[in-house]
Design a protein around this motif. Structure first.
Motif, mmCIF file in Angstrom:
data_model
loop_
_atom_site.group_PDB
_atom_site.id
_atom_site.type_symbol
_atom_site.label_atom_id
_atom_site.label_comp_id
_atom_site.label_asym_id
_atom_site.label_seq_id
_atom_site.Cartn_x
_atom_site.Cartn_y
_atom_site.Cartn_z
ATOM 1 N N ARG A 12 0.964 -1.250 0.061
ATOM 2 C CA ARG A 12 0.092 0.166 0.058
ATOM 3 C C ARG A 12 0.925 1.336 0.164
ATOM 4 N NH1 ARG A 12 -3.549 -3.294 -0.307
ATOM 5 N NH2 ARG A 12 -5.650 -3.335 0.553
ATOM 6 N N PHE A 13 0.747 2.177 -1.124
ATOM 7 C CA PHE A 13 1.446 3.433 -1.101
ATOM 8 C C PHE A 13 0.968 4.138 -2.110
ATOM 9 C CE2 PHE A 13 4.397 6.535 -1.980
ATOM 10 C CZ PHE A 13 4.516 7.087 -0.792
ATOM 11 N N PRO A 14 0.267 5.447 -2.060
ATOM 12 C CA PRO A 14 0.232 5.911 -0.375
ATOM 13 C C PRO A 14 -1.012 5.179 0.068
ATOM 14 C CG PRO A 14 -0.694 7.660 -2.054
ATOM 15 C CD PRO A 14 -0.145 6.299 -2.734
ATOM 16 N N SER A 15 -0.761 5.152 1.527
ATOM 17 C CA SER A 15 -2.011 4.144 2.224
ATOM 18 C C SER A 15 -3.171 5.327 2.635
ATOM 19 C CB SER A 15 -1.390 3.547 3.158
ATOM 20 O OG SER A 15 -2.534 2.857 4.180
ATOM 21 N N GLU A 16 -4.144 4.877 2.515
ATOM 22 C CA GLU A 16 -5.238 5.717 3.007
ATOM 23 C C GLU A 16 -5.830 5.358 4.481
ATOM 24 O OE1 GLU A 16 -8.643 6.331 0.441
ATOM 25 O OE2 GLU A 16 -7.147 7.296 -0.888
ATOM 26 N N GLY A 17 -4.891 4.309 4.932
ATOM 27 C CA GLY A 17 -5.415 3.766 6.480
ATOM 28 C C GLY A 17 -6.211 2.571 6.238
ATOM 29 N N GLU A 18 -6.392 2.110 5.117
ATOM 30 C CA GLU A 18 -7.253 0.905 4.967
ATOM 31 C C GLU A 18 -7.052 -0.270 5.542
ATOM 32 O OE1 GLU A 18 -5.313 1.154 1.040
ATOM 33 O OE2 GLU A 18 -5.587 2.219 2.890
ATOM 34 N N SER A 19 -7.972 -1.173 6.006
ATOM 35 C CA SER A 19 -7.471 -2.705 6.412
ATOM 36 C C SER A 19 -7.680 -3.355 5.185
ATOM 37 C CB SER A 19 -8.724 -2.931 7.482
ATOM 38 O OG SER A 19 -10.044 -2.979 6.989
ATOM 39 N N SER A 20 -7.136 -4.711 5.281
ATOM 40 C CA SER A 20 -7.248 -5.599 4.351
ATOM 41 C C SER A 20 -7.667 -6.850 4.749
ATOM 42 C CB SER A 20 -5.846 -5.735 3.746
ATOM 43 O OG SER A 20 -5.671 -6.839 2.944
ATOM 44 N N GLY A 21 -8.987 -7.386 3.783
ATOM 45 C CA GLY A 21 -9.330 -8.483 4.142
ATOM 46 C C GLY A 21 -8.411 -9.838 3.717
ATOM 47 N N SER A 22 -7.894 -9.549 2.707
ATOM 48 C CA SER A 22 -6.923 -10.483 2.307
ATOM 49 C C SER A 22 -5.878 -11.140 3.133
ATOM 50 C CB SER A 22 -6.435 -10.594 0.765
ATOM 51 O OG SER A 22 -5.731 -9.319 0.650
ATOM 52 N N LEU A 23 -5.322 -9.691 3.737
ATOM 53 C CA LEU A 23 -4.421 -9.879 4.863
ATOM 54 C C LEU A 23 -4.807 -10.728 5.897
ATOM 55 C CD1 LEU A 23 -1.527 -9.231 5.079
ATOM 56 C CD2 LEU A 23 -2.014 -7.209 6.340
ATOM 57 N N ALA A 24 -6.161 -10.488 6.363
ATOM 58 C CA ALA A 24 -6.605 -11.154 7.580
ATOM 59 C C ALA A 24 -6.991 -12.727 7.144
ATOM 60 C CB ALA A 24 -7.893 -10.505 7.913
ATOM 61 N N ARG A 25 -7.326 -12.862 5.959
ATOM 62 C CA ARG A 25 -7.440 -14.101 5.595
ATOM 63 C C ARG A 25 -6.145 -15.004 5.588
ATOM 64 N NH1 ARG A 25 -12.049 -15.747 2.795
ATOM 65 N NH2 ARG A 25 -12.667 -13.952 2.509
ATOM 66 N N ALA A 26 -5.131 -14.349 5.174
ATOM 67 C CA ALA A 26 -3.716 -15.079 5.075
ATOM 68 C C ALA A 26 -3.261 -15.239 6.669
ATOM 69 C CB ALA A 26 -2.829 -14.318 4.187
ATOM 70 N N PHE A 27 -3.561 -14.324 7.471
ATOM 71 C CA PHE A 27 -2.793 -14.395 8.763
ATOM 72 C C PHE A 27 -3.616 -15.681 9.391
ATOM 73 C CE2 PHE A 27 -1.838 -9.971 9.506
ATOM 74 C CZ PHE A 27 -0.488 -9.914 9.180
ATOM 75 N N GLY A 28 -5.094 -15.776 8.980
ATOM 76 C CA GLY A 28 -5.852 -16.995 9.571
ATOM 77 C C GLY A 28 -5.143 -18.237 9.123
ATOM 78 N N ASN A 29 -4.839 -18.281 7.960
ATOM 79 C CA ASN A 29 -4.309 -19.426 7.438
ATOM 80 C C ASN A 29 -2.711 -19.923 7.707
ATOM 81 O OD1 ASN A 29 -5.095 -21.696 5.448
ATOM 82 N ND2 ASN A 29 -3.138 -20.921 4.327
ATOM 83 N N GLY A 30 -2.211 -18.873 8.356
ATOM 84 C CA GLY A 30 -0.698 -18.935 8.780
ATOM 85 C C GLY A 30 0.216 -18.909 7.507
ATOM 86 N N THR A 31 -0.103 -18.129 6.723
ATOM 87 C CA THR A 31 0.450 -17.813 5.504
ATOM 88 C C THR A 31 1.554 -16.792 5.867
ATOM 89 O OG1 THR A 31 -1.185 -18.538 3.952
ATOM 90 C CG2 THR A 31 0.497 -17.130 2.971
ATOM 91 N N CYS A 32 3.086 -16.883 5.186
ATOM 92 C CA CYS A 32 3.951 -15.742 5.345
ATOM 93 C C CYS A 32 3.337 -14.562 4.541
ATOM 94 C CB CYS A 32 5.065 -16.340 4.942
ATOM 95 S SG CYS A 32 6.414 -15.049 4.977
ATOM 96 N N CYS A 33 3.379 -13.459 5.143
ATOM 97 C CA CYS A 33 2.914 -12.394 4.257
ATOM 98 C C CYS A 33 3.975 -11.092 4.400
ATOM 99 C CB CYS A 33 1.764 -11.635 5.032
ATOM 100 S SG CYS A 33 0.220 -12.576 5.081
ATOM 101 N N LEU A 34 3.937 -10.533 3.264
ATOM 102 C CA LEU A 34 4.900 -9.161 3.068
ATOM 103 C C LEU A 34 4.156 -8.004 2.708
ATOM 104 C CD1 LEU A 34 7.877 -9.569 0.672
ATOM 105 C CD2 LEU A 34 6.723 -7.613 0.472
ATOM 106 N N VAL A 35 4.261 -6.974 3.684
ATOM 107 C CA VAL A 35 3.448 -5.816 3.513
ATOM 108 C C VAL A 35 4.113 -4.607 3.607
ATOM 109 C CG1 VAL A 35 1.702 -7.145 4.803
ATOM 110 C CG2 VAL A 35 3.309 -5.406 6.260
ATOM 111 N N SER A 36 3.831 -3.229 3.262
ATOM 112 C CA SER A 36 4.381 -2.202 3.232
ATOM 113 C C SER A 36 4.587 -1.755 4.719
ATOM 114 C CB SER A 36 3.751 -1.194 2.439
ATOM 115 O OG SER A 36 3.688 -1.496 1.096
ATOM 116 N N ASP A 37 5.404 -1.160 5.091
ATOM 117 C CA ASP A 37 5.940 -0.663 6.264
ATOM 118 C C ASP A 37 5.400 0.775 6.375
ATOM 119 O OD1 ASP A 37 6.589 -0.496 8.952
ATOM 120 O OD2 ASP A 37 8.563 0.063 8.461
ATOM 121 N N THR A 38 3.863 0.885 6.369
ATOM 122 C CA THR A 38 3.359 2.347 6.439
ATOM 123 C C THR A 38 1.908 2.375 6.912
ATOM 124 O OG1 THR A 38 2.777 4.447 4.894
ATOM 125 C CG2 THR A 38 2.332 1.992 3.939
ATOM 126 N N ALA A 39 1.497 3.481 7.445
ATOM 127 C CA ALA A 39 0.164 3.636 7.991
ATOM 128 C C ALA A 39 -0.241 2.366 8.816
ATOM 129 C CB ALA A 39 -0.951 3.729 6.883
#
Length: 534
Positions: free
Chosen positions: A308-335
């Motif tokens: 995310r850049f520029p980020s508007e501070g939004e959340s991410s459903g796909s990220l929440a889905r990946a965390f629940g599945n125990g998937t390694c995630c790579l994200v922007s260090d922002t917002a």
């Protein structure tokens, strides 16, 4: 009976109305809302208000046509609004402004939502000015140019003032969003806000090998997944540039899957891939996927990338889905993503991002144990901090708080109002003087106008040169006018008329060289914490 039992019994007797897009709508918030409804259904008598009679609701939930919701809502009713920044939430916005309740802000900026709702340009300017005092002068200049909001305005102005003012409570998914509201709207607005992180989805219990077999993927490949709507803020150009390096240097075959709806007008993936034929050869662009197919795709991944850049501070459903599945995630260090613990996801800086993404992917590809360590951390985080039980418990506490009076927000400043008689000899000059003193616009009331006089023939004689009348409406007044006959008055908003201007384009300048970021590699997480006792 103890206090907790009394509270639970009271909730079971309370009716709750819930406005949101719902499945099968192709909207991530629709999937989110269905799960929240299921969690609330055991605690309240819930009626879901949707804009489709074919919406799917969990067992025990009543479905109500949102257009007829007014027949069911009583004063003080508890109402929840799931508000996102896309056309699927226009009906939610309109209801939230009419019937105050608890608003869940999935995006802390909703200027685009107001635009697609058909809000007039002048009213958009007012929302912009009210939503960021630090940039109010810029918004006034925009109004004077009458050019309408642009992409930059969507970052500068959140357009939340009206929603914050009328809502009884607000829920956001990050501290970043709450601080954004505090900075732009003050302490009184922030007092209405509760932070409840986006819950994690239930794991699929499908192994990586089984998911790859179902999708006919090479079991030894390094699989990178991106998910959700294709949007320019997700920086596909960074990822594709990084993948080009990974494809050519990795010892393992690489596969990239884009699992989500394409928006070629927003981001032309086909044009990007044409520039990087090596990535094009290993890419799969699926388009929209059902929930089940999306879960399978994420289960098959080595890494889910969510930039995310520029980020508007939004959340991410796909990220929440990946965390629940125990998937390694790579994200922007922002917002809001900065609030994710450093050992739960690999953080990518915005400076020099393609090179750092490539380095991180190569490290994870070469070291499956490191990938799995991040995945276990993500699963632990999902099962504790982001669990659905914790989410619903905190959400019910906010709903209980609606029984107390909500803090009041100050009303927006009123525009200057000028009252005039329908006399061209005096009105025209006074309007010109008022508009010169208030270029942002004024409210005008003209009357009483004899009933036999038509407004469309009267106004051109009254309006000053360069003035533009907007939001015209007529209202009857007392028949006791000077002539003794029936009369009405004209109410309008007066502003400067837009001027067509043409300026020659400035010669393009080469951007200054960006500082290089170090080729940061993901660090191995420390030992995993133990799950708390039940």
């Amino acid at each position: 009976m103890d206090a907790q039992q009394i509270k639970l019994q009271r909730r079971e007797q309370e009716e709750l109305f819930f406005f949101s897009p719902l499945p099968p709508s192709r909207n991530g918030i629709a999937d989110y809302a269905a799960r929240v409804l299921a969690g609330l259904s055991s605690r309240y008598r819930v009626s879901a208000c949707a804009d489709s009679l074919f919406a799917e609701v969990p067992d025990g939930i009543s479905l109500v046509d949102e257009a007829l919701a007014f027949q069911h809502l009583s004063p003080g009713a508890k109402i929840v609004y799931q508000l996102g920044n896309n056309p699927g939430h226009v009906f939610v916005l309109r209801a939230a402004l009419r019937y105050p309740g608890l608003v869940v802000l999935h995006d802390p900026r909703i200027l685009y939502l107001y635009q697609v709702a058909g809000t007039g340009t002048q009213d958009l300017y007012d929302l912009m000015i009210a939503s960021n005092p630090r940039a109010a002068e810029f918004a006034r200049a925009v109004r004077a140019e009458s050019r309408g909001p642009t992409r930059v305005d969507h970052v500068l102005f959140d357009a939340l003032a009206e929603v914050l003012r009328v809502s009884r409570a607000i829920v956001v998914h990050s501290e970043y969003a709450r601080q954004l509201i505090r900075r732009h709207h003050g302490e009184a607005a922030a007092a209405k806000v509760s932070v409840i992180p986006h819950f994690a989805y239930t794991p699929t219990n499908l192994s990586r090998e089984a998911a790859r077999a179902a999708l006919n993927l090479d079991r030894n490949a390094f699989v990178v997944v991106t998910a959700g709507f294709v949007h320019r803020r997700k920086r596909y150009e960074w990822l594709i540039e990084a993948l080009d390096h990974v494809v050519q240097t990795s010892a393992r075959p690489v596969i990239w899957i884009q699992a989500g709806e394409l928006r070629e007008a927003e981001v032309s993936l086909s044009a990007l891939l044409d520039r990087f034929p090596a990535v094009k050869a290993v890419s799969r662009v699926t388009g929209y996927l059902s929930e089940s197919d999306l879960d399978t795709t994420i289960a098959a991944a080595d890494v889910l990338v969510n930039l995310r850049f520029p980020s508007e501070g939004e959340s991410s459903g796909s990220l929440a889905r990946a965390f629940g599945n125990g998937t390694c995630c790579l994200v922007s260090d922002t917002a809001a993503f900065k609030e994710i613990p450093a050992d739960v996801a690999v953080k990518i800086p915005t400076i020099g991002a393609p090179r750092v993404i490539a380095a991180a992917l190569n490290a994870l590809s070469a070291d499956p144990a490191l990938r799995d360590a991040f995945g276990r951390r993500a699963a632990q985080y999902a099962a504790t901090d982001l669990s659905m039980d914790r989410y619903v418990a905190r959400f019910c506490e906010v709903l209980d708080g609606l029984d107390a009076p909500a803090p009041a927000l100050p009303a927006p400043p009123a525009r200057p109002t000028l009252r005039l008689a329908p006399d061209p000899l005096t009105a025209r000059q006074r309007l010109a003087e008022a508009l010169a003193a208030h270029p942002a616009g004024i409210e005008v009331v003209i009357g009483p106008v004899p009933a036999a006089t038509e407004a469309h023939s009267l106004l051109p004689a009254l309006l000053a040169e360069g003035a533009d009348a907007r939001h015209l409406r007529a209202a009857p007044v007392s028949p006791e006018s000077p002539t003794g006959g029936a009369a009405y008055e004209i109410r309008l908003h007066l502003c400067r008329k837009a001027e067509l201007r043409h300026a020659p384009a400035a010669p393009a300048q080469a951007p200054a060289a960006l500082p290089q970021a170090p080729a940061a590699l993901p660090q191995a997480p420390a030992a995993l914490p133990q799950a708390p006792a039940a």
